[in-house]
Design a protein around this motif. Structure first.
Motif, PDB file in Angstrom:
ATOM      1  N   UNK A   1      14.085  17.828  50.766  1.00  0.00           N
ATOM      2  CA  UNK A   1      15.403  17.058  51.422  1.00  0.00           C
ATOM      3  C   UNK A   1      15.006  15.801  51.711  1.00  0.00           C
ATOM      4  N   UNK A   2      13.591  15.518  52.509  1.00  0.00           N
ATOM      5  CA  UNK A   2      13.378  14.433  53.036  1.00  0.00           C
ATOM      6  C   UNK A   2      12.951  13.434  52.123  1.00  0.00           C
ATOM      7  N   UNK A   3      12.473  13.897  51.067  1.00  0.00           N
ATOM      8  CA  UNK A   3      12.001  12.895  50.052  1.00  0.00           C
ATOM      9  C   UNK A   3      12.379  13.276  48.702  1.00  0.00           C
ATOM     10  N   UNK A   4      13.874  13.659  48.406  1.00  0.00           N
ATOM     11  CA  UNK A   4      14.361  14.012  47.215  1.00  0.00           C
ATOM     12  C   UNK A   4      14.482  12.749  46.573  1.00  0.00           C
ATOM     13  N   UNK A   5      14.757  11.609  46.768  1.00  0.00           N
ATOM     14  CA  UNK A   5      14.885  10.528  46.214  1.00  0.00           C
ATOM     15  C   UNK A   5      13.405  10.057  45.495  1.00  0.00           C
ATOM     16  N   UNK A   6      12.415  10.121  46.191  1.00  0.00           N
ATOM     17  CA  UNK A   6      11.210   9.968  45.598  1.00  0.00           C
ATOM     18  C   UNK A   6      10.701  10.942  44.419  1.00  0.00           C
ATOM     19  N   UNK A   7      11.035  12.337  44.836  1.00  0.00           N
ATOM     20  CA  UNK A   7      10.687  13.180  43.837  1.00  0.00           C
ATOM     21  C   UNK A   7      11.621  13.243  42.550  1.00  0.00           C
ATOM     22  N   UNK A   8      12.841  13.034  42.891  1.00  0.00           N
ATOM     23  CA  UNK A   8      13.898  12.891  41.579  1.00  0.00           C
ATOM     24  C   UNK A   8      13.280  11.599  40.822  1.00  0.00           C
ATOM     25  N   UNK A   9      13.162  10.547  41.343  1.00  0.00           N
ATOM     26  CA  UNK A   9      12.624   9.245  40.545  1.00  0.00           C
ATOM     27  C   UNK A   9      11.434   9.831  39.749  1.00  0.00           C
ATOM     28  N   UNK A  10      10.508  10.272  40.344  1.00  0.00           N
ATOM     29  CA  UNK A  10       9.293  10.635  39.747  1.00  0.00           C
ATOM     30  C   UNK A  10       9.582  11.821  38.614  1.00  0.00           C
ATOM     31  N   UNK A  11      10.405  12.654  38.755  1.00  0.00           N
ATOM     32  CA  UNK A  11      10.647  13.481  37.631  1.00  0.00           C
ATOM     33  C   UNK A  11      11.849  13.046  36.625  1.00  0.00           C
ATOM     34  N   UNK A  12      12.243  11.782  36.761  1.00  0.00           N
ATOM     35  CA  UNK A  12      13.069  11.251  35.869  1.00  0.00           C
ATOM     36  C   UNK A  12      14.502  11.710  36.100  1.00  0.00           C
ATOM     37  N   UNK A  13      15.136  12.138  37.278  1.00  0.00           N
ATOM     38  CA  UNK A  13      16.451  12.898  37.071  1.00  0.00           C
ATOM     39  C   UNK A  13      17.337  11.869  37.427  1.00  0.00           C
ATOM     40  N   UNK A  14      18.432  11.993  36.650  1.00  0.00           N
ATOM     41  CA  UNK A  14      19.563  10.750  36.464  1.00  0.00           C
ATOM     42  C   UNK A  14      20.364  11.125  37.948  1.00  0.00           C
ATOM     43  N   UNK A  15      20.805   9.735  38.498  1.00  0.00           N
ATOM     44  CA  UNK A  15      21.482   9.890  39.790  1.00  0.00           C
ATOM     45  C   UNK A  15      20.576  10.196  40.820  1.00  0.00           C
ATOM     46  N   UNK A  16      19.114  10.367  40.526  1.00  0.00           N
ATOM     47  CA  UNK A  16      18.284  10.460  41.694  1.00  0.00           C
ATOM     48  C   UNK A  16      18.813  12.000  42.413  1.00  0.00           C
ATOM     49  N   UNK A  17      19.238  12.859  41.626  1.00  0.00           N
ATOM     50  CA  UNK A  17      19.821  14.253  42.245  1.00  0.00           C
ATOM     51  C   UNK A  17      18.763  15.190  41.730  1.00  0.00           C
ATOM     52  N   UNK A  18      17.973  16.067  42.268  1.00  0.00           N
ATOM     53  CA  UNK A  18      17.438  17.271  41.951  1.00  0.00           C
ATOM     54  C   UNK A  18      18.269  18.380  41.225  1.00  0.00           C
ATOM     55  N   UNK A  19      17.755  19.047  40.482  1.00  0.00           N
ATOM     56  CA  UNK A  19      18.546  19.869  39.624  1.00  0.00           C
ATOM     57  C   UNK A  19      18.160  21.159  40.108  1.00  0.00           C
ATOM     58  N   UNK A  20      19.003  22.119  40.002  1.00  0.00           N
ATOM     59  CA  UNK A  20      18.781  23.686  40.486  1.00  0.00           C
ATOM     60  C   UNK A  20      17.347  24.045  39.965  1.00  0.00           C
ATOM     61  N   UNK A  21      17.265  23.995  38.735  1.00  0.00           N
ATOM     62  CA  UNK A  21      15.649  24.093  38.182  1.00  0.00           C
ATOM     63  C   UNK A  21      14.411  23.645  38.780  1.00  0.00           C
ATOM     64  N   UNK A  22      14.662  22.408  39.384  1.00  0.00           N
ATOM     65  CA  UNK A  22      13.709  21.765  40.231  1.00  0.00           C
ATOM     66  C   UNK A  22      13.397  22.286  41.463  1.00  0.00           C
ATOM     67  N   UNK A  23      14.567  22.997  42.084  1.00  0.00           N
ATOM     68  CA  UNK A  23      14.188  23.802  43.275  1.00  0.00           C
ATOM     69  C   UNK A  23      13.601  25.080  43.112  1.00  0.00           C
ATOM     70  N   UNK A  24      14.000  25.743  41.770  1.00  0.00           N
ATOM     71  CA  UNK A  24      13.445  27.111  41.442  1.00  0.00           C
ATOM     72  C   UNK A  24      11.862  26.723  41.152  1.00  0.00           C
ATOM     73  N   UNK A  25      11.683  25.814  40.465  1.00  0.00           N
ATOM     74  CA  UNK A  25      10.266  25.626  39.980  1.00  0.00           C
ATOM     75  C   UNK A  25       9.510  25.201  41.296  1.00  0.00           C
ATOM     76  N   UNK A  26       9.892  24.456  42.143  1.00  0.00           N
ATOM     77  CA  UNK A  26       9.239  24.119  43.449  1.00  0.00           C
ATOM     78  C   UNK A  26       9.151  25.412  44.321  1.00  0.00           C
ATOM     79  N   UNK A  27      10.167  26.237  44.246  1.00  0.00           N
ATOM     80  CA  UNK A  27      10.073  27.383  45.203  1.00  0.00           C
ATOM     81  C   UNK A  27       8.733  28.401  44.511  1.00  0.00           C
ATOM     82  N   UNK A  28       8.766  28.537  43.404  1.00  0.00           N
ATOM     83  CA  UNK A  28       7.543  29.386  42.734  1.00  0.00           C
ATOM     84  C   UNK A  28       6.254  28.759  42.881  1.00  0.00           C
TER      85      UNK A  28
END
Length: 220
Positions: free
Chosen positions: A176-203
């Protein structure tokens, strides 16, 4: 918990309307406090976000400080409640997996909560000092005692319970705190993490944290 929503009688339609308006106000306040902090937040802007007259904000919360306290209470109730559900009689792998999954769901659903809390802490926690001083250490010791029980029974490796909790908090809130950095690093459009990102992070967190505690994933 010292920071609490003020209690009001909730009877019938009047109570329902009060609860709905309080939720609208708190949701709007979270957005404003997350963006501007306590000092920079405006009651007028909060009213506009909530779609309510400014007078209504003061009716339900007599001051900006009261509203800020309600927002912090909402955040702490969510987080502390999850940690309080850990059962020392339960299987540590199952208990920790359930906690990490639930905490990551909160991170995705309420990202502003973590940002508000982060701003408050980095400012020296001026509005949480009383909360941290009155019974907080006792509550935290009770939480570490759960992990100590599992360790004493030989059910998990002898890691430091306090620092394990800090790791659980920081690793889950990071998204949550660094979602902008993470989404940029992962190349997500609109700097928004996707559900799959959270699922992979959780695992990933489950694999690393449980293995680091000498545990194996228990849930499907």
């Amino acid at each position: 918990m010292l920071i609490q929503l003020e209690s009001h009688p909730n009877h019938g339609a009047t109570g329902r309307i009060r609860r709905e308006n309080e939720c609208r106000i708190i949701t709007a306040a979270e957005a404003e406090f997350a963006r501007h902090g306590y000092k920079g937040a405006s009651i007028q802007k909060i009213a506009e976000r909530a779609g309510l007259p400014k007078a209504n904000i003061h009716y339900y919360f007599r001051s900006k400080l009261k509203l800020y306290a309600a927002v912090l209470a909402h955040i702490l109730d969510m987080w502390d409640g999850l940690l309080g559900e850990l059962d020392p009689a339960g299987d540590p792998a199952a208990e920790m997996e359930a906690y990490i999954r639930a905490k990551m769901r909160l991170t995705r659903q309420y990202p502003l909560a973590s940002r508000i809390f982060g701003i408050e802490i980095m400012s020296g926690a001026p509005y949480l000092q009383e909360y941290f001083q009155d019974g907080y250490q006792d509550w935290f010791r009770e939480r570490t005692a759960v992990f100590a029980t599992w360790i004493a029974r030989g059910e998990m490796d002898p890691v430091d319970p306090a620092h394990l909790i800090f790791l659980l908090w920081s690793s889950t809130q990071h998204y949550a705190d660094f979602s902008c950095q993470i989404s940029s690093a992962l190349g997500r459009q609109g700097n928004e993490l996707e559900q799959a990102d959270y699922e992979q992070a959780t695992e990933t967190l489950l694999h690393v944290i449980l293995k680091g505690c000498g545990l194996r994933k228990a849930l499907d």
